[in-house]
Design a protein around this motif. Sequence first.
Motif, PDB file in Angstrom:
ATOM      1  N   HIS A  47       0.824  -1.208   0.000  1.00  0.00           N
ATOM      2  CA  HIS A  47       0.000   0.000   0.000  1.00  0.00           C
ATOM      3  C   HIS A  47       0.861   1.261   0.000  1.00  0.00           C
ATOM      4  O   HIS A  47       1.985   1.257   0.489  1.00  0.00           O
ATOM      5  CB  HIS A  47      -0.875   0.059   1.256  1.00  0.00           C
ATOM      6  CG  HIS A  47      -2.070  -0.826   1.197  1.00  0.00           C
ATOM      7  ND1 HIS A  47      -2.869  -1.027   2.293  1.00  0.00           N
ATOM      8  CD2 HIS A  47      -2.628  -1.555   0.191  1.00  0.00           C
ATOM      9  CE1 HIS A  47      -3.861  -1.844   1.973  1.00  0.00           C
ATOM     10  NE2 HIS A  47      -3.730  -2.185   0.703  1.00  0.00           N
ATOM     11  N   GLN A  48       0.293   2.324  -0.496  1.00  0.00           N
ATOM     12  CA  GLN A  48       0.859   3.650  -0.271  1.00  0.00           C
ATOM     13  C   GLN A  48       0.140   4.221   0.952  1.00  0.00           C
ATOM     14  O   GLN A  48      -0.777   3.576   1.479  1.00  0.00           O
ATOM     15  CB  GLN A  48       0.749   4.507  -1.542  1.00  0.00           C
ATOM     16  CG  GLN A  48      -0.612   4.485  -2.241  1.00  0.00           C
ATOM     17  CD  GLN A  48      -1.425   5.707  -1.941  1.00  0.00           C
ATOM     18  OE1 GLN A  48      -1.641   6.043  -0.779  1.00  0.00           O
ATOM     19  NE2 GLN A  48      -1.917   6.347  -2.975  1.00  0.00           N
ATOM     20  N   PRO A  49       0.544   5.377   1.462  1.00  0.00           N
ATOM     21  CA  PRO A  49      -0.006   5.874   2.726  1.00  0.00           C
ATOM     22  C   PRO A  49      -1.533   6.033   2.767  1.00  0.00           C
ATOM     23  O   PRO A  49      -2.122   6.019   3.836  1.00  0.00           O
ATOM     24  CB  PRO A  49       0.682   7.233   2.912  1.00  0.00           C
ATOM     25  CG  PRO A  49       1.988   7.067   2.219  1.00  0.00           C
ATOM     26  CD  PRO A  49       1.679   6.209   1.012  1.00  0.00           C
ATOM     27  N   MET A  50      -2.191   6.148   1.624  1.00  0.00           N
ATOM     28  CA  MET A  50      -3.642   6.305   1.600  1.00  0.00           C
ATOM     29  C   MET A  50      -4.378   4.957   1.688  1.00  0.00           C
ATOM     30  O   MET A  50      -5.604   4.901   1.621  1.00  0.00           O
ATOM     31  CB  MET A  50      -4.088   7.050   0.333  1.00  0.00           C
ATOM     32  CG  MET A  50      -3.463   8.436   0.221  1.00  0.00           C
ATOM     33  SD  MET A  50      -3.756   9.506   1.652  1.00  0.00           S
ATOM     34  CE  MET A  50      -5.468   9.833   1.457  1.00  0.00           C
ATOM     35  N   GLY A  51      -3.615   3.857   1.828  1.00  0.00           N
ATOM     36  CA  GLY A  51      -4.232   2.550   2.006  1.00  0.00           C
ATOM     37  C   GLY A  51      -4.652   1.849   0.726  1.00  0.00           C
ATOM     38  O   GLY A  51      -5.480   0.947   0.758  1.00  0.00           O
ATOM     39  N   ILE A  52      -4.069   2.275  -0.400  1.00  0.00           N
ATOM     40  CA  ILE A  52      -4.365   1.626  -1.681  1.00  0.00           C
ATOM     41  C   ILE A  52      -3.065   1.115  -2.304  1.00  0.00           C
ATOM     42  O   ILE A  52      -1.973   1.491  -1.874  1.00  0.00           O
ATOM     43  CB  ILE A  52      -5.093   2.574  -2.662  1.00  0.00           C
ATOM     44  CG1 ILE A  52      -4.245   3.813  -2.964  1.00  0.00           C
ATOM     45  CG2 ILE A  52      -6.457   2.963  -2.116  1.00  0.00           C
ATOM     46  CD1 ILE A  52      -4.839   4.745  -4.013  1.00  0.00           C
ATOM     47  N   LEU A  53      -3.199   0.240  -3.296  1.00  0.00           N
ATOM     48  CA  LEU A  53      -2.042  -0.339  -3.975  1.00  0.00           C
ATOM     49  C   LEU A  53      -1.110   0.761  -4.482  1.00  0.00           C
ATOM     50  O   LEU A  53      -1.545   1.668  -5.197  1.00  0.00           O
ATOM     51  CB  LEU A  53      -2.510  -1.224  -5.136  1.00  0.00           C
ATOM     52  CG  LEU A  53      -1.425  -1.857  -6.007  1.00  0.00           C
ATOM     53  CD1 LEU A  53      -0.548  -2.813  -5.206  1.00  0.00           C
ATOM     54  CD2 LEU A  53      -2.073  -2.583  -7.188  1.00  0.00           C
ATOM     55  N   HIS A  54       0.143   0.677  -4.115  1.00  0.00           N
ATOM     56  CA  HIS A  54       1.169   1.643  -4.538  1.00  0.00           C
ATOM     57  C   HIS A  54       1.449   1.443  -6.024  1.00  0.00           C
ATOM     58  O   HIS A  54       1.614   0.309  -6.490  1.00  0.00           O
ATOM     59  CB  HIS A  54       2.435   1.395  -3.718  1.00  0.00           C
ATOM     60  CG  HIS A  54       3.447   2.475  -3.818  1.00  0.00           C
ATOM     61  ND1 HIS A  54       4.153   2.742  -4.967  1.00  0.00           N
ATOM     62  CD2 HIS A  54       3.876   3.375  -2.896  1.00  0.00           C
ATOM     63  CE1 HIS A  54       4.973   3.742  -4.758  1.00  0.00           C
ATOM     64  NE2 HIS A  54       4.821   4.152  -3.496  1.00  0.00           N
ATOM     65  N   GLY A  55       1.526   2.537  -6.754  1.00  0.00           N
ATOM     66  CA  GLY A  55       1.827   2.458  -8.184  1.00  0.00           C
ATOM     67  C   GLY A  55       3.159   1.787  -8.453  1.00  0.00           C
ATOM     68  O   GLY A  55       3.321   1.075  -9.444  1.00  0.00           O
ATOM     69  N   GLY A  56       4.126   1.982  -7.564  1.00  0.00           N
ATOM     70  CA  GLY A  56       5.430   1.344  -7.733  1.00  0.00           C
ATOM     71  C   GLY A  56       5.354  -0.171  -7.618  1.00  0.00           C
ATOM     72  O   GLY A  56       6.070  -0.896  -8.307  1.00  0.00           O
ATOM     73  N   ALA A  57       4.458  -0.666  -6.762  1.00  0.00           N
ATOM     74  CA  ALA A  57       4.266  -2.116  -6.653  1.00  0.00           C
ATOM     75  C   ALA A  57       3.637  -2.656  -7.936  1.00  0.00           C
ATOM     76  O   ALA A  57       4.006  -3.734  -8.411  1.00  0.00           O
ATOM     77  CB  ALA A  57       3.404  -2.450  -5.442  1.00  0.00           C
ATOM     78  N   SER A  58       2.707  -1.903  -8.508  1.00  0.00           N
ATOM     79  CA  SER A  58       2.112  -2.305  -9.790  1.00  0.00           C
ATOM     80  C   SER A  58       3.169  -2.363 -10.880  1.00  0.00           C
ATOM     81  O   SER A  58       3.205  -3.303 -11.676  1.00  0.00           O
ATOM     82  CB  SER A  58       1.019  -1.313 -10.209  1.00  0.00           C
ATOM     83  OG  SER A  58      -0.045  -1.323  -9.298  1.00  0.00           O
ATOM     84  N   VAL A  59       4.033  -1.356 -10.909  1.00  0.00           N
ATOM     85  CA  VAL A  59       5.100  -1.325 -11.912  1.00  0.00           C
ATOM     86  C   VAL A  59       6.086  -2.468 -11.680  1.00  0.00           C
ATOM     87  O   VAL A  59       6.565  -3.085 -12.636  1.00  0.00           O
ATOM     88  CB  VAL A  59       5.803   0.053 -11.927  1.00  0.00           C
ATOM     89  CG1 VAL A  59       7.051   0.035 -12.782  1.00  0.00           C
ATOM     90  CG2 VAL A  59       4.830   1.121 -12.424  1.00  0.00           C
ATOM     91  N   ALA A  60       6.378  -2.784 -10.421  1.00  0.00           N
ATOM     92  CA  ALA A  60       7.268  -3.917 -10.133  1.00  0.00           C
ATOM     93  C   ALA A  60       6.655  -5.221 -10.636  1.00  0.00           C
ATOM     94  O   ALA A  60       7.362  -6.064 -11.205  1.00  0.00           O
ATOM     95  CB  ALA A  60       7.552  -3.998  -8.632  1.00  0.00           C
ATOM     96  N   LEU A  61       5.355  -5.399 -10.450  1.00  0.00           N
ATOM     97  CA  LEU A  61       4.678  -6.587 -10.987  1.00  0.00           C
ATOM     98  C   LEU A  61       4.774  -6.609 -12.504  1.00  0.00           C
ATOM     99  O   LEU A  61       5.122  -7.641 -13.102  1.00  0.00           O
ATOM    100  CB  LEU A  61       3.213  -6.605 -10.540  1.00  0.00           C
ATOM    101  CG  LEU A  61       2.321  -7.686 -11.161  1.00  0.00           C
ATOM    102  CD1 LEU A  61       2.833  -9.087 -10.852  1.00  0.00           C
ATOM    103  CD2 LEU A  61       0.873  -7.504 -10.702  1.00  0.00           C
TER     104      LEU A  61
END
Length: 142
Positions: A47-61
């Motif tokens: 998650h990012q601080p707002m409690g949703i999937l972090h864009g960086g984690a999506s890009v890593a996937l």
Amino acid sequence: MIFSKEQVLEFCNQFSKNTLMQTLQIEYIDAGEDFLVAKMPVTPAVHQPMGILHGGASVALAESVGSAASHFFINPEKQEIRGIEISANHLKSIREGVVFGTAKIIHKGKTLHLWEIKITDESGNLISLCKLTNMVLDKNVK
């Protein structure tokens, strides 16, 4: 595909041991002639601080699944893959569940591979749309 689906998935999952992919709990789950699919749980760890999937984690996937897929179009004894550009459009947020990254080949050249990676949720909703360019490099084999 030169390898069976099971061989591809086993290779990708073993290749990911002790890497960022293992840290993010990315698991390769499906493969075909021109695609590879991996899944990643959406938990507070990504998650990012707002409690949703972090864009960086999506890009890593996206980069993980697209780069792994390129390995099946090269001679791994003589060549290796390097991601050289990735872009992502994050279209929808997600707080929990699982996301799936599906890499499909757009261009398979001798030195460049272009992939489209769609990241979807368990209902098939598009979360992010990514584009990855991989370069095929010759290994310095002696």
